[in-house]
Motif scaffolding. Structure first.
Motif, PDB file in Angstrom:
ATOM      1  N   PRO A   1       0.784  -1.262   0.011  1.00  0.00           N
ATOM      2  CA  PRO A   1       0.071   0.010   0.081  1.00  0.00           C
ATOM      3  C   PRO A   1       0.920   1.276  -0.007  1.00  0.00           C
ATOM      4  CG  PRO A   1      -0.035  -0.987   2.126  1.00  0.00           C
ATOM      5  CD  PRO A   1       0.617  -1.927   1.234  1.00  0.00           C
ATOM      6  N   ALA A   2       0.292   2.511  -0.661  1.00  0.00           N
ATOM      7  CA  ALA A   2       1.123   3.409  -0.822  1.00  0.00           C
ATOM      8  C   ALA A   2       1.163   4.040   0.515  1.00  0.00           C
ATOM      9  CB  ALA A   2       0.660   4.504  -1.774  1.00  0.00           C
ATOM     10  N   ALA A   3       2.462   4.677   1.166  1.00  0.00           N
ATOM     11  CA  ALA A   3       2.471   5.511   2.305  1.00  0.00           C
ATOM     12  C   ALA A   3       1.841   6.671   2.044  1.00  0.00           C
ATOM     13  CB  ALA A   3       3.668   5.391   2.682  1.00  0.00           C
ATOM     14  N   GLU A   4       0.552   7.312   2.867  1.00  0.00           N
ATOM     15  CA  GLU A   4       0.077   8.611   2.893  1.00  0.00           C
ATOM     16  C   GLU A   4       1.080   9.598   3.463  1.00  0.00           C
ATOM     17  OE1 GLU A   4      -3.884   8.720   4.367  1.00  0.00           O
ATOM     18  OE2 GLU A   4      -4.570   6.932   3.293  1.00  0.00           O
ATOM     19  N   ASN A   5       1.491   9.201   4.579  1.00  0.00           N
ATOM     20  CA  ASN A   5       2.549  10.368   5.322  1.00  0.00           C
ATOM     21  C   ASN A   5       3.696   9.669   5.418  1.00  0.00           C
ATOM     22  OD1 ASN A   5       3.731  12.345   6.274  1.00  0.00           O
ATOM     23  ND2 ASN A   5       2.104  12.623   8.064  1.00  0.00           N
ATOM     24  N   ALA A   6       4.799   9.902   4.908  1.00  0.00           N
ATOM     25  CA  ALA A   6       6.126   8.891   5.144  1.00  0.00           C
ATOM     26  C   ALA A   6       7.052   9.699   6.162  1.00  0.00           C
ATOM     27  CB  ALA A   6       6.951   8.962   3.731  1.00  0.00           C
ATOM     28  N   ALA A   7       6.394  10.868   6.597  1.00  0.00           N
ATOM     29  CA  ALA A   7       7.155  11.574   7.920  1.00  0.00           C
ATOM     30  C   ALA A   7       7.259  10.660   8.942  1.00  0.00           C
ATOM     31  CB  ALA A   7       6.635  12.698   8.241  1.00  0.00           C
TER      32      ALA A   7
END
Length: 101
Positions: A31-37
């Motif tokens: 799944p694509a990371a929405e917030n990679a912070a």
């Protein structure tokens, strides 16, 4: 101890061989990371405390089981009983002193 180590290894090996021979090439997309912070420092501290509490509880439970085995075995069990009691006390202290925020 060998069963605890070898049985999961044999299961994993069998699983890998089965999928290699069956020709299954299905890849599950990540799944694509929405917030990679990076997570906030508060969250990291809370997660760390929870991890330490779990380790403390596991050590205390293991110490209880070791003490129980020492009491049930009879014979020369001073070292085993002492180890179980020390592990129970240290695990309990770790569990109780780590506050869950």
């Amino acid at each position: 101890m060998l069963v605890g180590v070898l049985f999961p290894a044999l299961l994993l090996t069998g699983y890998e061989i089965y999928h290699k021979l069956s020709g299954s090439r299905v890849c599950v997309p990540m799944p694509a990371a929405e917030n990679a912070a990076a997570p906030a420092a508060e969250d990291a501290g809370t997660d760390n405390n929870n991890s330490i509490r779990i380790i403390g509880a596991g050590a205390a439970i293991s110490g209880c089981f070791i003490s129980l085995i020492a009491l049930l075995s009879g014979g020369e069990t001073l070292v085993l009983l002492t180890t179980g009691i020390v592990l129970t006390v240290l695990g309990g202290l770790i569990f109780l002193t780590t506050k869950n925020k």
